[in-house]
Scaffold this active site. Structure first.
Site, PDB file in Angstrom:
ATOM      1  N   GLU A  42     102.483 102.077  11.540  1.00  9.05           N
ATOM      2  CA  GLU A  42     102.207 103.192  12.106  1.00  9.05           C
ATOM      3  C   GLU A  42     102.765 104.419  11.688  1.00  9.05           C
ATOM      4  OE1 GLU A  42     100.532 101.783  16.756  1.00  9.05           O
ATOM      5  OE2 GLU A  42     102.165 103.254  16.582  1.00  9.05           O
ATOM      6  N   GLU A  53     106.104 112.725  22.871  1.00  9.12           N
ATOM      7  CA  GLU A  53     107.342 112.155  22.285  1.00  9.12           C
ATOM      8  C   GLU A  53     108.643 112.528  23.116  1.00  9.12           C
ATOM      9  OE1 GLU A  53     106.110 109.912  20.247  1.00  9.12           O
ATOM     10  OE2 GLU A  53     104.433 111.201  19.329  1.00  9.12           O
TER      11      GLU A  53
END
Ligand code: PLP
Lengths: 277, 417
Positions: A42, A53
């Site tokens: 990824e 995040e």
């Protein structure tokens, strides 16, 4: 064909932010992950507001953006990589939506360009199934997979709705919250895997995995693969802060990758054998 | 079909991480039941508390000096007199009460100017809920009085160091907290932004402003105003002041944004020296909604700027963006300097010290109809300006910013020795 084929054995799916801390080193780092045993990689295309995040990846995003990363540079990055495993682009919806000339249909230019450079799928953490029709169609037209995240809170009808849209693999979020390495594997993982058992698509567990032992636990609990981001980004960050030579950091990444892949394989040995076989 | 507005044309929607989606569904359900359908008498309790605790209704006051200066009847909707000193309490009290009805145990919120944080901290204390507020480091330094007010009311204030340390970063950080604690926590978003149902729900809580203004206009001057003017950061006081006038096509609606120091953008730096997303922004997706945004050609969100931290945001509410596209709301912008002048003018001429955010709305009157006005807008006979908040929180910033400039109408900022 598609990402599903990478899950014949327990898969190791690492994440790095492309261009972190700079374009050339980042190429080396991604290639090191393949040497270490990555089955799918990824690649993060950094967005300025990465709301899913935690601090580790937020800082990676800042480094990469400061290094001049743009969507176009990202595609060049993918073209320049010398790896054989499938690559998945992980980014936020605004970048996909804005790419291309102003009068173009939204989303299509991005997906087309992604297919051209050989990407095989997307993970878009701020795009829930309800808003995904445009991207889903474009992916279908260009033979790309669209991976969705399933959270510990995802149940019932929502789960069905997502599983109708998902292809490649389902990203099983191991715990609530944002990305970031953790010391333990949560019980939420086992519950999530149990809920997903009936769906016939590979299940890759991520959020918080940082060691081979955790990777083994997750696979033993029934996952088809493990996704590891922050623990790897930590190595990049440390190398950057300590001004380490690129090869040294790459070697550390390769070594953690190997540990994680071996952990995933070892986890499969510990799985309870299905009854009657 | 859902009863609530989730989309405004193409704007709005729910672009959030999957972990939050069940909470958003739960909130939508609660909003429809309690707010729209008054289940368990929720709205009755809200109205009682916003009256007794909040101090509603706020007056609609004629501004004598301004009326003379602009040769039109200027009326002030005095949200600065609401408890806490800004319109923000309407929404904060509504949402904290809703969280209570939903059985949530903890409140989180972001704040820019600190007014929303203050209002949330007050509402949480009033309703006995623990509360944590995220605020950009830069805004903490610009709005210290509000930081102390939040703490005094028992809230914890968490500084956010990412990016430029303003509202945009604080919202992202609060969403991260929410993604971790979603099962027990309600996120009281501070404006008509974010994923559905927030924009519609916040508008509904704020529409008490236009509900009263409409009634008061008819009582006090026997007619609807010719125009309503409000400043727009996220757009909550704007939507609140406009909501009940949207169908009255004869009422002009002006949303005044921060023009900052200039409207031109330094693409290289990725910083816009303004926060005028309605006037200059482009459609995109930020913080859960499709709306007008300040972004670069790649789709990265640009940092915004304004002297007033409450307007310093790169996005704007999706419904407001939609109403601008439809031509119903007219976007205007006022620069830092005009806003500061307007701050001093209102303070001297009317004895009202406005928030720097609010001062932008008055800057608009001066820019178009003042002695040096450009005449670009013909003001109607009666104008209602929403005084979204009072300026006590801004005194330190005003002193500093006034010192930096030569403003014709500013008093001396020297400290006596
Ligand atoms: C007094 C005041 N007015 C206006 C605003 C801008 O927000 P909104 O556009 O959501 O009303 C703020 C925000 O903090 C504020 O404190």
């Amino acid at each position: 064909m598609g990402l599903e084929d990478s899950f014949d054995e327990p898969a190791f799916v690492p994440y790095l932010a492309a261009g972190d801390p700079d374009f050339d080193s980042s190429i080396e780092y991604v290639e090191a992950l393949e040497r270490g045993g990555a089955d799918i990689i990824e690649l993060g295309l950094p967005f300025s507001e990465p709301i899913a995040e935690g601090p580790t990846i937020q800082q990676a995003v800042v480094r990469s953006l400061e290094g001049g990363m743009t969507p176009e540079r990202f595609f060049e990055f993918v073209e320049e990589l010398d790896v054989d495993v499938p690559l998945v682009c992980m980014t936020y919806y605004n970048l996909i939506y804005q790419y291309g000339p102003e009068d173009a249909e939204p989303v299509l230019p991005f997906v087309k360009r992604a297919a051209e450079v050989g990407l095989e799928g997307f993970v878009v953490p701020d795009l829930p199934a309800e808003e995904a029709d445009l991207l889903r169609e474009a992916c279908d037209d260009h033979g790309l997979d669209l991976v969705f995240i399933v959270a510990p809170t995802t149940k019932g009808e929502r789960l069905d709705r997502i599983m109708e849209q998902v292809s490649g693999y389902v990203y099983v979020q191991a715990r609530l919250g944002v990305t970031g390495a953790r010391a333990d594997v949560s019980d939420q993982t086992e519950e999530s895997l149990a809920r997903l058992e009936q769906y016939d698509v590979p299940k890759a567990v991520g959020f918080g995995i940082s060691s081979g032992e955790q990777a083994a636990d997750v696979v033993a609990a029934g996952a088809d693969g493990v996704i590891v981001g922050s623990a790897l980004v930590d190595i990049v960050a440390e190398g950057h802060e300590e001004d380490e030579p690129t090869e040294e950091t790459a070697a550390k990444l390769e070594s953690l990758a190997r540990e994680l892949k071996e952990g995933a394989l070892a986890g499969a040995q510990r799985r309870p054998r299905p009854e009657g076989t | 079909m859902s009863k609530s507005d989730t989309k405004f044309g193409d704007y709005g929607g729910q672009y959030v991480p999957e972990a939050l989606m069940p909470a958003i569904e739960e909130l939508t359900d609660a909003y429809e039941r309690y707010v729209l359908d008054n289940e368990d008498g929720f709205m009755d309790e809200f109205r009682e508390r916003i009256r007794d605790f909040g101090g509603r209704p706020t007056p609609l006051q004629r501004a004598d000096q301004l009326s003379e200066r602009y040769d039109t009847e200027v009326y002030l909707k005095r949200e600065d007199l609401l408890h806490g000193g800004a319109h923000k309490l309407n929404n904060a009290l509504g949402q904290v009460l809703l969280a209570k009805y939903m059985g949530k145990e903890r409140i989180i919120a972001e704040t820019g100017a600190g007014q929303h944080g203050t209002a949330t901290a007050m509402a949480a204390a009033h309703l006995d809920m623990p509360c944590e507020i995220y605020m950009g480091r830069r805004d903490i330094n610009r709005q210290r009085p509000n930081v102390f007010r939040m703490r005094i009311n028992g809230a914890e204030v968490n500084p956010v160091d990412i990016g430029r340390g303003t509202l945009k970063e604080a919202i992202s950080e609060t969403m991260r907290d929410w993604a971790t604690t979603v099962e027990t926590t309600h996120y009281v978003i501070g404006s008509v932004v974010g994923p559905a149902p927030f924009p519609a729900m916040v508008r509904d809580f704020q529409s008490v402003i236009s509900e009263e203004a409409r009634r008061q206009s008819e009582e006090q001057f026997g007619d609807l105003p010719g125009a309503v003017v409000a400043c727009a950061g996220g757009g909550s006081n704007t939507m609140g002041a406009f909501a009940e006038f949207i169908d009255d096509e004869d009422v002009d609606l002006y949303a005044v944004e921060a023009g900052g120091s200039s409207l031109t953008v330094d693409e290289e730096e990725g910083v816009a020296p303004h926060s005028a997303s309605l006037s200059t922004g482009e459609e995109g997706v930020l913080h859960g909604a499709r709306t007008k945004l300040l972004q670069d050609t790649h789709g990265q969100i640009m940092e915004s700027h304004s002297v007033s931290s409450g307007l310093d945001y790169s996005g704007v509410g999706p419904e407001l963006a939609y109403l601008v596209d439809e031509g119903r709301v007219i976007p205007k912008n006022v620069g830092d300097e005009s806003a500061l002048e307007a701050f001093h003018r209102l303070s001297q001429d009317e004895g009202i010290i406005p928030a720097l955010e609010t001062a932008h709305a008055f800057g608009f009157l001066e820019d178009v109809a003042g002695p040096d006005g450009d005449g670009s807008v013909d003001l109607p006979e009666t104008v209602v300006v929403n005084v979204s908040g009072r300026g006590d929180k801004d005194l330190e910033a005003v002193i500093e910013e006034t010192d930096k400039r030569e403003l014709e109408n500013a008093p001396t900022m020297e400290v006596f020795e």
